[in-house]
Structure formats: structure tokens, C-alpha cells
Design an enzyme around this catalytic site. Structure first.
Site, PDB file in Angstrom:
ATOM      1  N   GLU A 182     -11.505  22.329  -9.394  1.00 62.55           N
ATOM      2  CA  GLU A 182     -12.058  21.335 -10.583  1.00 62.55           C
ATOM      3  C   GLU A 182     -12.949  22.422 -11.276  1.00 62.55           C
ATOM      4  O   GLU A 182     -13.860  22.796 -10.479  1.00 62.55           O
ATOM      5  CB  GLU A 182     -12.466  20.506 -10.364  1.00 62.55           C
ATOM      6  N   CYS A 230     -17.602  25.187 -16.521  1.00 60.35           N
ATOM      7  CA  CYS A 230     -17.799  25.291 -15.493  1.00 60.35           C
ATOM      8  C   CYS A 230     -17.021  25.129 -14.571  1.00 60.35           C
ATOM      9  O   CYS A 230     -15.901  24.103 -14.061  1.00 60.35           O
ATOM     10  CB  CYS A 230     -18.887  23.361 -15.331  1.00 60.35           C
ATOM     11  N   CYS A 269     -19.604  21.526   0.420  1.00 62.44           N
ATOM     12  CA  CYS A 269     -20.218  22.158  -0.188  1.00 62.44           C
ATOM     13  C   CYS A 269     -21.539  21.716   0.943  1.00 62.44           C
ATOM     14  O   CYS A 269     -21.752  20.762   1.634  1.00 62.44           O
ATOM     15  CB  CYS A 269     -21.325  21.805  -1.170  1.00 62.44           C
ATOM     16  N   CYS A 309     -26.389  17.709  -0.629  1.00 61.08           N
ATOM     17  CA  CYS A 309     -27.880  16.694  -1.392  1.00 61.08           C
ATOM     18  C   CYS A 309     -27.193  15.371  -1.327  1.00 61.08           C
ATOM     19  O   CYS A 309     -26.066  15.490  -1.507  1.00 61.08           O
ATOM     20  CB  CYS A 309     -27.660  17.269  -2.749  1.00 61.08           C
ATOM     21  N   CYS A 335     -24.771  14.115  -4.369  1.00 58.43           N
ATOM     22  CA  CYS A 335     -24.026  14.976  -4.555  1.00 58.43           C
ATOM     23  C   CYS A 335     -22.415  14.470  -4.404  1.00 58.43           C
ATOM     24  O   CYS A 335     -22.970  14.543  -3.230  1.00 58.43           O
ATOM     25  CB  CYS A 335     -24.660  16.042  -5.064  1.00 58.43           C
ATOM     26  N   CYS A 359     -20.237  16.807 -10.235  1.00 56.26           N
ATOM     27  CA  CYS A 359     -19.728  18.046  -9.704  1.00 56.26           C
ATOM     28  C   CYS A 359     -18.809  16.699  -8.206  1.00 56.26           C
ATOM     29  O   CYS A 359     -19.523  15.872  -7.974  1.00 56.26           O
ATOM     30  CB  CYS A 359     -20.844  19.010  -9.822  1.00 56.26           C
TER      31      CYS A 359
HETATM   32  N1  SAH Z   1     -25.183  24.198  -6.264  1.00 60.11           N
HETATM   33  C1  SAH Z   1     -25.357  24.131  -7.139  1.00 60.11           C
HETATM   34  C2  SAH Z   1     -24.696  23.512  -8.075  1.00 60.11           C
HETATM   35  C3  SAH Z   1     -23.870  22.629  -8.465  1.00 60.11           C
HETATM   36  S1  SAH Z   1     -24.230  21.710  -8.754  1.00 60.11           S
HETATM   37  C4  SAH Z   1     -26.903  23.010  -7.362  1.00 60.11           C
HETATM   38  O1  SAH Z   1     -26.946  22.710  -6.514  1.00 60.11           O
HETATM   39  O2  SAH Z   1     -27.559  23.322  -8.478  1.00 60.11           O
HETATM   40  C5  SAH Z   1     -24.529  21.112  -9.936  1.00 60.11           C
HETATM   41  C6  SAH Z   1     -25.599  20.512 -10.757  1.00 60.11           C
HETATM   42  O3  SAH Z   1     -24.496  19.469 -10.915  1.00 60.11           O
HETATM   43  C7  SAH Z   1     -27.130  20.256  -9.950  1.00 60.11           C
HETATM   44  O4  SAH Z   1     -28.078  20.343 -11.004  1.00 60.11           O
HETATM   45  C8  SAH Z   1     -26.616  18.793  -9.347  1.00 60.11           C
HETATM   46  O5  SAH Z   1     -27.742  18.720  -8.678  1.00 60.11           O
HETATM   47  C9  SAH Z   1     -26.269  18.290 -10.416  1.00 60.11           C
HETATM   48  N2  SAH Z   1     -25.643  17.095  -9.747  1.00 60.11           N
HETATM   49  C10 SAH Z   1     -24.769  17.165  -8.575  1.00 60.11           C
HETATM   50  N3  SAH Z   1     -24.343  15.384  -8.590  1.00 60.11           N
HETATM   51  C11 SAH Z   1     -24.792  15.103  -9.589  1.00 60.11           C
HETATM   52  C12 SAH Z   1     -25.159  12.879  -9.998  1.00 60.11           C
HETATM   53  N4  SAH Z   1     -24.151  12.721  -8.916  1.00 60.11           N
HETATM   54  N5  SAH Z   1     -25.634  13.434 -11.123  1.00 60.11           N
HETATM   55  C13 SAH Z   1     -25.530  13.870 -11.870  1.00 60.11           C
HETATM   56  N6  SAH Z   1     -25.496  14.669 -11.687  1.00 60.11           N
HETATM   57  C14 SAH Z   1     -25.591  15.881 -10.284  1.00 60.11           C
HETATM   58 FE1  SF4 Z   2     -24.367  21.389  -3.263  1.00 63.36          FE
HETATM   59 FE2  SF4 Z   2     -23.995  19.236  -4.515  1.00 63.36          FE
HETATM   60 FE3  SF4 Z   2     -26.394  20.010  -3.743  1.00 63.36          FE
HETATM   61 FE4  SF4 Z   2     -25.289  21.380  -5.786  1.00 63.36          FE
HETATM   62  S1  SF4 Z   2     -26.159  19.611  -5.594  1.00 63.36           S
HETATM   63  S2  SF4 Z   2     -26.354  22.001  -3.420  1.00 63.36           S
HETATM   64  S3  SF4 Z   2     -22.986  21.537  -4.742  1.00 63.36           S
HETATM   65  S4  SF4 Z   2     -24.806  19.516  -1.864  1.00 63.36           S
END
Ligand code: SAH
Ligand code: SF4
Length: 352
Positions: free
Chosen positions: A89, A110, A117, A121, A124, A338
Site C-alpha cells: 500500500e 507515503c 516488517c 514494534c 504497529c 501503516c
Molecule cells: N519502519 C519505519 C518506517 C515505517 S513506520 C519506522 O518505524 O520508522 C512509519 C511510522 O508509523 C513510524 O513512526 C511508526 O512508528 C508509525 N506507526 C506505526 N504504527 C502506528 C500506530 N498504530 N499509530 C500511529 N503511528 C504508527
Molecule cells: Fe516495522 Fe512498524 Fe516498527 Fe516501523 S513501526 S519498524 S514498520 S514494526
């Protein structure tokens, strides 16, 4: 028969053009990147024999467009299917039209860098089903080119904040950025390209050592090791001190402002103490801060703090003299956080 290679996985200098003279390479480059040809057969200034040679040797587009979802504020989410069946996406976000006399003149795309991934995290959606694979250079580039075509807008900014950890796919990312940043390619300035990372310290140093002035965003989400450990397993590998050292190195090489992204999660990291620590890190590194009230993800327990607590957190940063914005959650109604759309698509498949 093995699948044909993707033209966009190679740089123009490496394209196999058979016996065609050198100037054809330039014409083909123009057809691809300036005229956005969808098909080799559309490249009418190339001789038929070369078009046939190309079609026999290469695929042009690795993405099948599945659907576009738009929301009331015109954030649009493009869902694509990859050749191996998985989903991908990209989200197109207009600058706040109210700031631009009612018509957005900046459009940020974006972009995703991986399927799934590996970094897991805890808040996420992208990490929920684990890591599938890296996107190829062509799959990264095609998101920009196809959304440009389908969306009908000039994309002015790119953020690698979609699915995946871009710095874990370093080689393909950098090859794609070469094309994006070159005047013969997509011709987008490096300062309009932001790479977001969860904190791969050695790769941040690599990024500092390459010549382009890319913007760097760090997903911090915790201002001390305990808080970060709770949310981001990557912090055990590259703890905060190591990460902030790498950020300082980036800054010393690039002379530009870093961005810290900080998701605000109720009862986890939204306290005044976290805000004060965060402000200290930001001041030391001359960083600005993007506060992102946590987006709910089905199956995960996290909640956004009350508005008053978000304001209080932002107020502490402001008082400390740190530039901070609370990110408008454009597209929340279409699951723009994301990874969420892909996940829903996979669940729908599993149910059907
Ligand atoms: N992996 C990279 C880039 C992709 S994530 C990273 O972690 O930076 C892009 C952004 O979306 C990151 O700042 C991530 O922490 C945020 N993100 C992920 N899950 C989220 C959620 N549930 N609510 C808000 N932001 C989120
Ligand atoms: Fe991976 Fe989501 Fe963590 Fe970014 S925020 S490193 S996409 S698990």
C-alpha cells in the site's frame, strides 16, 4: 519459463537494449520517467524491433492496482498486489488545503519498503504478521510512478513511512533513491525525500556517509531505554545512547534538522517526565518533533491519550523551545496507519 526481469530493477546504464544505438537508451529513459509510458508498445519513437526486444526481455510494471480508497479530506490509499500475490500500500496525502487557499499544492506520498516488517514494534500493524520480504527497487519506484499516474497529482514529497523498515532494505532503497533523485529519473530533490527508521544505528551512519541530503526521521516513541524497550524490540539491539550518537553523526555530516517521531500512547509514554526527557534529546540534537496520537490497531491494547494530555505534552516541548507538531491524522477513517489495509485484505482472504 522463469519470469522476466523488471526493467526498473536496473539502472538505465545496465538495461539490455540489444544492438540499439546509444541514443535509444536516453529515449527509453524519457519514455519511462518523463512520459510515464505504461507499456513498451506505447513508446512510438522507438523502432518496433527495439520495442519487441524490450517486451521479450523485460516486465515494465510489477504492481497490479487493486483499489483506491479516498477519504473526506482527500487522503487516498492505493492498494496494489505484487506478482507473488502479496499486498502493498501507498498513501497520498495532500498538504492541508486550508493553508494553501483551498487547493493543495503539495502532495506527499507515503511509500512502503518491505512486505511486513521484522522489527515487531508493539503498536504497529505492519509487524503483526512478521516479515515477508524486501521490496525490489522496481516495486519501490512503481509505487511512485503508478500513484502519480492514477492519482493525477504531481507528487512533491516522499516519506518512507509505509510498511517495512527502509534501512533494513538498504541496497534497494538507495538504488530507488538514485532514480528518484536524478534529473534523468523522477527528478525529486533529496530534501523532499524523508527516510523514517525505527533506529538501525549502523545504517543511519551509512546514510550519513552517502552524498545525498536526505531527510531523516527517527521513530523514537520512548525517551528512555525502559519505555523504548517496552514498545520497540529494536531498542535492545541499538539502545538509545547508541541511536542518539548515530543521529548526532548524521547531523554533523548533513547539517539539517532531524525529526523525531513520537507516538503518544495513554499510560505508556505520554507523561510529563517523558516530555521533559524528549525535549532534552531534541535540544541536544537540534531535532523537531512530530507527535502522533496512537492509531488504534485491532487486537492491540494501546489507546490515544486524552486531548488535554496531548496538549500538555506538546506544551512542555514548546516551553523548552523545541519545535513540535501534532500530526493531523489524515485518513484515519481509511486505516492510513501503516500496514493496516494490507492486514485487512489478508484477513478478508483468510475468511473467504
Ligand atoms: N519502519 C519505519 C518506517 C515505517 S513506520 C519506522 O518505524 O520508522 C512509519 C511510522 O508509523 C513510524 O513512526 C511508526 O512508528 C508509525 N506507526 C506505526 N504504527 C502506528 C500506530 N498504530 N499509530 C500511529 N503511528 C504508527
Ligand atoms: Fe516495522 Fe512498524 Fe516498527 Fe516501523 S513501526 S519498524 S514498520 S514494526
Amino acid at each position: 519459463m522463469p519470469p522476466k526481469p523488471l526493467l526498473l530493477d536496473q539502472l538505465p546504464q545496465d538495461w539490455n537494449l540489444g544492438a540499439a544505438p546509444a541514443y535509444r537508451r536516453q529515449q527509453l529513459t524519457e519514455w519511462i520517467f518523463q512520459k510515464h509510458a505504461e507499456n513498451f508498445s506505447h513508446m512510438t519513437s522507438l523502432p518496433a524491433s527495439l520495442r519487441q526486444h524490450l517486451a521479450a526481455n523485460y516486465e515494465l510494471n510489477p504492481l497490479a492496482h487493486v483499489r483506491t480508497q479516498g477519504s473526506s479530506d482527500t487522503t487516498r490509499k492505493f492498494l496494489f498486489q505484487l506478482a507473488d500475490g502479496d499486498y502493498l500500500e501507498s498513501v497520498l496525502i495532500p498538504a492541508n488545503p486550508a493553508l494553501y487557499g483551498g487547493r493543495a499544492d503539495r502532495f506527499t506520498l507515503c511509500v512502503s519498503s518491505q512486505v511486513g516488517c521484522a522489527y515487531g514494534c508493539k503498536f504497529c500493524a505492519s509487524g503483526l504478521n512478521g516479515f515477508r520480504r524486501n521490496l525490489t527497487t522496481a516495486e519501490i519506484l512503481a509505487q511512485i510512478m503508478v500513484v502519480g499516474r492514477l492519482g493525477g497529482e504531481k507528487i512533491t514529497n516522499l516519506v518512507f513511512m509505509g510498511m517495512g523498515e527502509p534501512l533494513a532494505n538498504y541496497q534497494n532503497l538507495m538504488t530507488a533513491i538514485t532514480v528518484i533523485n536524478s534529473d534523468w529519473g523522477l527528478n525529486l530533490g533529496a530534501r523532499h525525500i524523508t527516510v523514517s527508521t525505527s533506529g538501525l544505528a549502523p545504517r543511519i551512519r551509512d546514510l550519513a556517509d552517502q552524498p545525498r541530503q536526505l531527510r531523516l526521521a527517527i521513530s523514537l516513541h520512548g525517551a528512555d531505554d525502559d519505555t523504548r524497550d517496552r514498545l520497540m524490540p529494536v531498542n535492545r539491539k541499538y539502545p538509545l545512547a547508541q541511536l542518539l550518537d548515530a543521529c548526532a553523526y548524521y547531523q554533523s555530516r548533513k547539517n539539517q534538522m532531524l525529526t523525531f517521531e513520537f507516538i503518544l500512547i495513554r499510560d505508556v509514554n505520554a507523561s510529563a517526565a517523558q516530555a521533559a526527557l524528549l525535549a532534552a534529546h531534541a535540544k541536544r540534537l537540534n531535532a523537531k518533533i512530530n507527535l502522533i496520537p496512537c492509531n488504534p490497531v485491532a487486537g492491540l491494547p494501546w489507546q490515544r491519550p486524552a486531548d488535554v494530555d496531548i496538549k500538555k505534552f506538546a506544551g512542555i516541548l514548546k516551553t523548552a523551545g523545541v519545535p513540535a507538531t501534532v500530526r493531523l491524522e489524515k485518513g484515519r477513517d481509511i486505516d492510513a496507519a501503516c500496514g493496516q489495509l494490507r492486514l485487512r485484505e489478508l484477513e478478508a482472504k483468510a475468511e473467504s
